[in-house]
Enzyme design. Structure first.
Site, PDB file in Angstrom:
ATOM      1  CG  HIS A 273      36.462  43.080  34.699  1.00 38.41           C
ATOM      2  ND1 HIS A 273      36.474  41.909  33.356  1.00 38.41           N
ATOM      3  CD2 HIS A 273      36.647  41.940  35.180  1.00 38.41           C
ATOM      4  CE1 HIS A 273      37.568  40.832  33.905  1.00 38.41           C
ATOM      5  NE2 HIS A 273      37.548  41.381  34.479  1.00 38.41           N
TER       6      HIS A 273
ATOM      7  CG  HIS B 255      40.108  37.794  34.108  1.00 40.70           C
ATOM      8  ND1 HIS B 255      38.973  37.395  33.756  1.00 40.70           N
ATOM      9  CD2 HIS B 255      40.442  38.587  35.093  1.00 40.70           C
ATOM     10  CE1 HIS B 255      38.897  37.439  34.474  1.00 40.70           C
ATOM     11  NE2 HIS B 255      38.335  38.575  35.415  1.00 40.70           N
TER      12      HIS B 255
ATOM     13  CG  HIS C  46      41.084  38.865  43.153  1.00 39.64           C
ATOM     14  ND1 HIS C  46      40.284  37.717  42.133  1.00 39.64           N
ATOM     15  CD2 HIS C  46      41.110  39.816  42.362  1.00 39.64           C
ATOM     16  CE1 HIS C  46      40.214  38.270  41.100  1.00 39.64           C
ATOM     17  NE2 HIS C  46      40.196  39.468  41.205  1.00 39.64           N
TER      18      HIS C  46
ATOM     19  CD  GLU D 185      36.900  38.182  38.421  1.00 41.04           C
ATOM     20  OE1 GLU D 185      37.396  38.909  37.762  1.00 41.04           O
ATOM     21  OE2 GLU D 185      38.333  37.839  38.395  1.00 41.04           O
TER      22      GLU D 185
HETATM   23  C1  DHB Z   1      42.411  42.956  39.211  1.00 41.13           C
HETATM   24  C2  DHB Z   1      42.338  41.301  39.252  1.00 41.13           C
HETATM   25  C3  DHB Z   1      40.891  40.940  38.161  1.00 41.13           C
HETATM   26  O1  DHB Z   1      40.588  40.002  38.183  1.00 41.13           O
HETATM   27  C4  DHB Z   1      40.136  41.990  38.023  1.00 41.13           C
HETATM   28  O2  DHB Z   1      39.343  42.154  37.189  1.00 41.13           O
HETATM   29  C5  DHB Z   1      41.082  43.320  38.425  1.00 41.13           C
HETATM   30  C6  DHB Z   1      41.787  43.390  38.572  1.00 41.13           C
HETATM   31  C7  DHB Z   1      43.778  43.227  40.103  1.00 41.13           C
HETATM   32  O3  DHB Z   1      43.941  42.693  41.127  1.00 41.13           O
HETATM   33  O4  DHB Z   1      44.338  44.342  39.986  1.00 41.13           O
HETATM   34 FE    FE Z   2      38.465  40.204  37.056  1.00 35.39          FE
END
Ligand code: DHB
Ligand code: FE
Length: 280
Positions: free
Chosen positions: A59, A12, A193, A240
């Site tokens: 978030h 997302h 990530h 996540e």
């Molecule tokens: C990014 C990825 C995410 O899942 C998020 O919630 C906020 C930022 C990103 O890769 O920038």
């Molecule tokens: Fe996220």
């Protein structure tokens, strides 16, 4: 009777939404990612669910650290897009299905999942970006949406196992609903990530692909992945992915994988998408 047409797991990443909003999807950076979304959008059109349960995390948009619901269900008739600092995304307001959402809330709580109930809430990129990925840019979203929000922001988040069990409880609730409806469930977030700290930028393609491989055939083993393993292998925001286990738990033990797309990177993130349908 509810017909559960399938489950979608998808990242997302907010900049995916921004690429849609600002007409950048055909630019060289984004085109390979969006080319891979084509078959998923077609699947969504072909199956046209009446309602989608979107499992996502807020978030710190609708809730600050003042209030951290572990599991929350939105029962309102509508959910406006949140202002995440740049003004709300110019996407349609999400229409809820209050009747089904209240049925889910009642059924889940009586089934010993103590959901927080939201009568009024905005929804951030965690929920609206998956809609953009699957539906592009319609005037109004083609389905009603029940937001199911999970805390993965502030320690301690729920375990993958707990999420998997919640998915199974959602399925029991859907099976007990007596209206004719087609329903899909999305699990969002991930894949690997990490957005902050020394290991920011971590992407682990081997971990992600193994996760996708095992999700269909061996969900029990994926549900066993510990918080420490997610954080070590997929980075702090890789956690996540526990939300995908709620989607998986709602499906039959046996599923067929009908589509997969994996692309690195989208912003700082490995972007994955999988579509699963129930098999007998
Ligand atoms: C990014 C990825 C995410 O899942 C998020 O919630 C906020 C930022 C990103 O890769 O920038
Ligand atoms: Fe996220």
């Amino acid at each position: 009777m509810v017909r559960l047409i399938g489950g979608v797991g998808t990242s997302h990443v907010p900049s995916i939404g921004a690429a849609v909003d600002h007409g950048k999807t055909q630019e060289p950076y984004w085109k390979p990612l969006f080319d891979g979304y084509g078959p998923a959008r077609q699947w969504m059109k072909d199956n046209a669910p009446d309602v989608v349960i979107i499992v996502y995390n807020d978030h710190a948009s609708a809730f600050s650290l003042d209030l951290i619901p572990t599991f929350l269900i939105g029962v309102a008739d509508e959910f406006p897009p949140a202002d995440e600092g740049y003004g709300p995304r110019e996407v349609p307001t999400v229409q809820g299905d209050s009747k089904l959402a209240w049925h889910l809330a009642e059924s889940l709580i009586l089934d010993e999942f103590d959901m927080t109930v939201a009568n009024k809430m905005t929804v951030d990129h965690g929920l609206t970006v998956p809609l953009s990925i699957l539906c592009d840019q319609p005037e109004i979203w083609p389905c009603k949406v029940i937001p199911l929000c999970v805390n993965v922001i502030q320690y301690p988040p729920p375990t993958g196992q707990r999420c998997y069990k919640l998915g199974k409880a959602i399925r029991r609730a859907l099976d007990a609903y007596d209206e004719d409806l087609s329903v899909a469930i999305f699990g969002t977030g991930g894949m690997s990530h990490q957005l902050q700290g020394e290991r920011a930028g971590i992407i682990n393609q081997e971990f992600d692909n193994d996760f996708l491989d095992r999700l269909s055939a061996d969900p029990e083993s994926v549900a066993q992945i510990s918080h420490a393993e997610y954080i070590m292998e997929s980075g702090s925001e890789g956690i996540e992915m526990v939300m995908w286990m709620i989607m998986r738990g709602a499906l039959n033990d046996k599923v067929k994988e009908v589509y997969r797309h994996y692309h690195v990177p989208a912003s700082n993130t490995a972007a994955g998408l999988i579509i699963l349908e129930n098999a007998e």
